[in-house]
Motif scaffolding. Structure first.
Motif, PDB file in Angstrom:
ATOM      1  N   ALA A   7     -23.877  -2.788 160.179  1.00 28.77           N
ATOM      2  CA  ALA A   7     -24.076  -1.871 159.049  1.00 28.77           C
ATOM      3  C   ALA A   7     -24.984  -2.513 158.001  1.00 28.77           C
ATOM      4  CB  ALA A   7     -22.738  -1.484 158.438  1.00 28.77           C
ATOM      5  N   LYS A   8     -24.744  -3.780 157.685  1.00 24.48           N
ATOM      6  CA  LYS A   8     -25.566  -4.488 156.706  1.00 24.48           C
ATOM      7  C   LYS A   8     -27.009  -4.617 157.182  1.00 24.48           C
ATOM      8  CE  LYS A   8     -21.924  -7.241 154.471  1.00 24.48           C
ATOM      9  NZ  LYS A   8     -21.408  -8.618 154.215  1.00 24.48           N
ATOM     10  N   GLU A   9     -27.192  -4.833 158.477  1.00 28.13           N
ATOM     11  CA  GLU A   9     -28.537  -4.972 159.018  1.00 28.13           C
ATOM     12  C   GLU A   9     -29.306  -3.651 158.924  1.00 28.13           C
ATOM     13  OE1 GLU A   9     -31.892  -6.743 160.876  1.00 28.13           O
ATOM     14  OE2 GLU A   9     -30.258  -7.403 159.586  1.00 28.13           O
ATOM     15  N   VAL A  10     -28.622  -2.542 159.168  1.00 29.83           N
ATOM     16  CA  VAL A  10     -29.266  -1.232 159.023  1.00 29.83           C
ATOM     17  C   VAL A  10     -29.719  -1.028 157.577  1.00 29.83           C
ATOM     18  CG1 VAL A  10     -28.914   1.274 159.105  1.00 29.83           C
ATOM     19  CG2 VAL A  10     -28.055  -0.168 160.965  1.00 29.83           C
ATOM     20  N   VAL A  11     -28.838  -1.353 156.634  1.00 29.66           N
ATOM     21  CA  VAL A  11     -29.178  -1.218 155.210  1.00 29.66           C
ATOM     22  C   VAL A  11     -30.374  -2.101 154.872  1.00 29.66           C
ATOM     23  CG1 VAL A  11     -28.384  -1.616 152.844  1.00 29.66           C
ATOM     24  CG2 VAL A  11     -26.837  -0.578 154.512  1.00 29.66           C
ATOM     25  N   ARG A  12     -30.371  -3.331 155.372  1.00 26.98           N
ATOM     26  CA  ARG A  12     -31.462  -4.270 155.073  1.00 26.98           C
ATOM     27  C   ARG A  12     -32.796  -3.760 155.613  1.00 26.98           C
ATOM     28  NH1 ARG A  12     -34.794  -7.569 157.042  1.00 26.98           N
ATOM     29  NH2 ARG A  12     -34.147  -7.112 159.183  1.00 26.98           N
ATOM     30  N   MET A  13     -32.802  -3.312 156.863  1.00 17.22           N
ATOM     31  CA  MET A  13     -34.035  -2.853 157.496  1.00 17.22           C
ATOM     32  C   MET A  13     -34.614  -1.638 156.774  1.00 17.22           C
ATOM     33  SD  MET A  13     -32.944  -3.182 161.534  1.00 17.22           S
ATOM     34  CE  MET A  13     -34.445  -2.395 162.127  1.00 17.22           C
ATOM     35  N   VAL A  14     -33.748  -0.701 156.453  1.00 16.63           N
ATOM     36  CA  VAL A  14     -34.209   0.520 155.790  1.00 16.63           C
ATOM     37  C   VAL A  14     -34.717   0.208 154.384  1.00 16.63           C
ATOM     38  CG1 VAL A  14     -33.498   2.773 154.903  1.00 16.63           C
ATOM     39  CG2 VAL A  14     -32.707   2.013 157.156  1.00 16.63           C
ATOM     40  N   HIS A  23     -26.487  15.438 143.161  1.00 11.81           N
ATOM     41  CA  HIS A  23     -26.834  15.756 144.549  1.00 11.81           C
ATOM     42  C   HIS A  23     -27.655  14.659 145.219  1.00 11.81           C
ATOM     43  CE1 HIS A  23     -25.262  19.856 144.120  1.00 11.81           C
ATOM     44  NE2 HIS A  23     -25.846  19.862 142.936  1.00 11.81           N
ATOM     45  N   LEU A  24     -27.522  13.428 144.743  1.00 10.65           N
ATOM     46  CA  LEU A  24     -28.261  12.315 145.322  1.00 10.65           C
ATOM     47  C   LEU A  24     -27.498  11.631 146.450  1.00 10.65           C
ATOM     48  CD1 LEU A  24     -29.695  10.829 142.010  1.00 10.65           C
ATOM     49  CD2 LEU A  24     -30.985  12.045 143.787  1.00 10.65           C
ATOM     50  N   ILE A  25     -26.175  11.763 146.444  1.00  8.52           N
ATOM     51  CA  ILE A  25     -25.358  11.278 147.552  1.00  8.52           C
ATOM     52  C   ILE A  25     -24.315  12.342 147.881  1.00  8.52           C
ATOM     53  CG2 ILE A  25     -25.686   8.845 146.902  1.00  8.52           C
ATOM     54  CD1 ILE A  25     -22.798   8.823 145.878  1.00  8.52           C
ATOM     55  N   SER A  26     -23.686  12.190 149.034  1.00 12.93           N
ATOM     56  CA  SER A  26     -22.717  13.183 149.498  1.00 12.93           C
ATOM     57  C   SER A  26     -21.294  12.642 149.420  1.00 12.93           C
ATOM     58  CB  SER A  26     -23.027  13.555 150.947  1.00 12.93           C
ATOM     59  OG  SER A  26     -22.781  12.438 151.792  1.00 12.93           O
ATOM     60  N   VAL A  50     -19.342   0.698 154.359  1.00 10.36           N
ATOM     61  CA  VAL A  50     -20.557   0.380 155.124  1.00 10.36           C
ATOM     62  C   VAL A  50     -21.799   1.095 154.587  1.00 10.36           C
ATOM     63  CG1 VAL A  50     -19.283  -0.069 157.253  1.00 10.36           C
ATOM     64  CG2 VAL A  50     -20.111   2.249 156.791  1.00 10.36           C
ATOM     65  N   SER A  51     -21.653   1.941 153.565  1.00  8.09           N
ATOM     66  CA  SER A  51     -22.759   2.814 153.170  1.00  8.09           C
ATOM     67  C   SER A  51     -23.531   2.317 151.954  1.00  8.09           C
ATOM     68  CB  SER A  51     -22.230   4.228 152.890  1.00  8.09           C
ATOM     69  OG  SER A  51     -21.377   4.228 151.760  1.00  8.09           O
ATOM     70  N   ALA A  52     -24.737   2.860 151.831  1.00  9.12           N
ATOM     71  CA  ALA A  52     -25.603   2.549 150.689  1.00  9.12           C
ATOM     72  C   ALA A  52     -26.512   3.746 150.453  1.00  9.12           C
ATOM     73  CB  ALA A  52     -26.425   1.295 150.964  1.00  9.12           C
ATOM     74  N   ALA A  53     -27.157   3.758 149.298  1.00  9.87           N
ATOM     75  CA  ALA A  53     -28.132   4.803 148.993  1.00  9.87           C
ATOM     76  C   ALA A  53     -29.338   4.162 148.329  1.00  9.87           C
ATOM     77  CB  ALA A  53     -27.527   5.864 148.080  1.00  9.87           C
ATOM     78  N   PHE A  54     -30.508   4.658 148.666  1.00  7.83           N
ATOM     79  CA  PHE A  54     -31.753   4.231 148.031  1.00  7.83           C
ATOM     80  C   PHE A  54     -32.340   5.449 147.334  1.00  7.83           C
ATOM     81  CE2 PHE A  54     -31.042   1.204 151.402  1.00  7.83           C
ATOM     82  CZ  PHE A  54     -31.419  -0.011 150.835  1.00  7.83           C
ATOM     83  N   ILE A  55     -32.567   5.321 146.029  1.00  9.52           N
ATOM     84  CA  ILE A  55     -33.014   6.459 145.230  1.00  9.52           C
ATOM     85  C   ILE A  55     -34.341   6.123 144.566  1.00  9.52           C
ATOM     86  CG2 ILE A  55     -32.437   7.960 143.272  1.00  9.52           C
ATOM     87  CD1 ILE A  55     -29.477   7.479 144.015  1.00  9.52           C
ATOM     88  N   SER A  56     -35.292   7.033 144.685  1.00  7.10           N
ATOM     89  CA  SER A  56     -36.643   6.798 144.168  1.00  7.10           C
ATOM     90  C   SER A  56     -36.655   6.772 142.645  1.00  7.10           C
ATOM     91  CB  SER A  56     -37.601   7.880 144.674  1.00  7.10           C
ATOM     92  OG  SER A  56     -37.207   9.158 144.182  1.00  7.10           O
ATOM     93  N   SER A  57     -37.724   6.228 142.096  1.00  2.10           N
ATOM     94  CA  SER A  57     -37.827   6.076 140.639  1.00  2.10           C
ATOM     95  C   SER A  57     -37.818   7.415 139.918  1.00  2.10           C
ATOM     96  CB  SER A  57     -39.093   5.300 140.275  1.00  2.10           C
ATOM     97  OG  SER A  57     -40.238   5.920 140.848  1.00  2.10           O
ATOM     98  N   VAL A  65     -32.231   8.373 150.023  1.00  2.00           N
ATOM     99  CA  VAL A  65     -32.010   8.048 151.426  1.00  2.00           C
ATOM    100  C   VAL A  65     -30.606   7.461 151.529  1.00  2.00           C
ATOM    101  CG1 VAL A  65     -32.772   6.702 153.419  1.00  2.00           C
ATOM    102  CG2 VAL A  65     -34.469   7.624 151.816  1.00  2.00           C
ATOM    103  N   MET A  66     -29.713   8.223 152.138  1.00  2.00           N
ATOM    104  CA  MET A  66     -28.347   7.747 152.340  1.00  2.00           C
ATOM    105  C   MET A  66     -28.283   6.982 153.652  1.00  2.00           C
ATOM    106  SD  MET A  66     -26.092  11.026 151.019  1.00  2.00           S
ATOM    107  CE  MET A  66     -27.038  12.278 151.893  1.00  2.00           C
ATOM    108  N   VAL A  67     -27.692   5.808 153.614  1.00  2.00           N
ATOM    109  CA  VAL A  67     -27.631   4.948 154.790  1.00  2.00           C
ATOM    110  C   VAL A  67     -26.188   4.806 155.257  1.00  2.00           C
ATOM    111  CG1 VAL A  67     -28.266   2.709 155.756  1.00  2.00           C
ATOM    112  CG2 VAL A  67     -29.627   3.685 153.899  1.00  2.00           C
ATOM    113  N   ASN A  68     -25.981   5.027 156.550  1.00  2.00           N
ATOM    114  CA  ASN A  68     -24.665   4.924 157.185  1.00  2.00           C
ATOM    115  C   ASN A  68     -23.686   5.985 156.680  1.00  2.00           C
ATOM    116  OD1 ASN A  68     -25.561   2.759 158.725  1.00  2.00           O
ATOM    117  ND2 ASN A  68     -24.904   1.246 157.214  1.00  2.00           N
ATOM    118  N   GLU A  69     -24.208   7.194 156.541  1.00  4.03           N
ATOM    119  CA  GLU A  69     -23.315   8.335 156.307  1.00  4.03           C
ATOM    120  C   GLU A  69     -22.874   8.797 157.690  1.00  4.03           C
ATOM    121  OE1 GLU A  69     -24.140  12.214 156.144  1.00  4.03           O
ATOM    122  OE2 GLU A  69     -23.324  12.724 154.168  1.00  4.03           O
TER     123      GLU A  69
END
Length: 349
Positions: free
Chosen positions: A41-48, A78-81, A90-97, A103-107
């Motif tokens: 899960a951490k590796e997916v977050v790192r790569m993305v 409405h930026l995450i679910s 295991v989840s993370a979110a990346f939000i633009s400026s 981008v929700m990761v590991n939903e």
């Protein structure tokens, strides 16, 4: 007599609040999120995260480490679910400026990329999020099958993995229960109707999320074209329903909407439930032509920023009790609402 604008641009403005295009993707070589171990899960977050920060300025949110209020704030916007919050280990979110891309990761899937546009423009929303998706794919391999398309945790997302949706304000269709009548037809045509916060949530203030449910066997262009046609048809039906409301009891609706506006702009304490109920009637007044709102995007933003956690964190983060927030909420509404909404007769119309 109150007038409802006849041209499509005007009635789309008072029926469509926002447009969203979301893409579901999974990384090749990794199990789906519910089978990931913590290291994977951490590796997916790192790569993305690495790829996203080569595309734009994204802020990373580790859902397991942020506080409950901050998580709720992101959900209100409405930026995450809710599902991302439930998978916080295991989840993370990346939000633009600009706060428009998240981008929700590991939903449910490794990636849920979405762009939310204020107002209505399906093609612009698709273009923006497709650019993000292409950027990630330049160095990250997605799970893809030549026959099935993008492979996803839920079979309903197979194919393009794309959901295009519009948030619509439909008081007329709700009043006459027309939306319920339309549900079977929408379902047959591969569409679904959900609440404000997506699947499993209720409608709020006559707001409904309309989206495609089928992605397999359709191209992105097919989905966008179909959604565009359905949105325009629903908006047309909504306008006809509003006209019927005016024919049946214009004075009654006018009185209800004006009273709500008067209460909101002349109170000393304003609990959030009272604000929510009042603003629905004010928006209805705009829809029926009793009020003029020169900028619907500003009005919808104002309403969204009044959600409980959004308001508290933005205006009274150190408030000791709810009464303090109620006092400040009333003050802000008294000051700002008259700039956003004016009675049509006062505007000389």
């Amino acid at each position: 007599k109150a007038m409802i604008e006849a041209d499509s641009a005007a009635f789309i403005e008072t029926t469509v609040t926002s447009t969203r295009v979301r893409l579901a993707r999974n990384l090749f070589g990794f199990p789906f999120p519910d089978k990931l171990n913590p290291a994977q899960a951490k590796e997916v977050v790192r790569m993305v995260g690495y790829e996203l920060n080569h595309l734009d300025e994204f802020t990373e949110y580790d859902i397991g480490k942020i506080g409950a209020e901050e998580a709720t704030l992101l959900q209100e916007k409405h930026l995450i679910s809710p599902d991302l919050i439930r998978r916080k280990e295991v989840s993370a979110a990346f939000i633009s400026s600009d706060k428009d891309v998240s981008v929700m990761v590991n939903e449910e899937d490794h990636l849920r990329e979405q762009y939310i546009l204020k107002g209505y423009d399906l093609y612009k929303a698709y273009e923006r999020i497709s650019g993000i998706d292409d950027g990630i794919a330049r160095s990250v391999s997605f799970a893809y099958d030549e026959k099935l398309g993008y492979l996803t945790a839920c079979p309903s997302n197979l194919g393009t993995g794309m959901r295009a949706s519009v948030m619509m304000f439909l008081p007329g269709l709700a009043k006459y229960k027309k939306l319920e009548e339309l549900l079977p037809s929408l379902k047959v045509n591969g569409l679904t109707v959900r609440g404000v916060f997506g699947e499993g949530t209720a409608a709020e203030g006559y707001s409904y999320q309309i989206s495609n449910e089928r992605t397999l066997g359709y191209s992105e262009a097919d989905i966008l074209s179909h959604m565009d046609e359905v949105t325009l048809n629903l908006a047309e039906l909504e306008i006809r329903a509003r006209e019927r409301m005016l024919e049946e009891d214009e004075t009654g609706y006018r009185d209800m909407c004006l009273r709500a506006y008067g209460a909101l702009t002349n109170c000393a304490l304003l609990p959030v439930k009272e604000l929510t109920a009042g603003m629905v009637k004010v928006k209805l007044g705009v829809a029926l032509g009793f009020f003029r709102a020169p900028d619907m995007v500003r009005l919808n933003d104002f309403i969204a920023n009044m959600r409980p956690v959004s308001f508290k964190m933005g205006n009274c983060p150190d408030a000791k009790d709810e009464r303090t927030c109620d006092l400040l909420r009333a003050k802000i509404v008294r000051k700002i609402l008259p700039d956003l909404v004016r009675r049509a007769d006062e505007a000389g119309e």
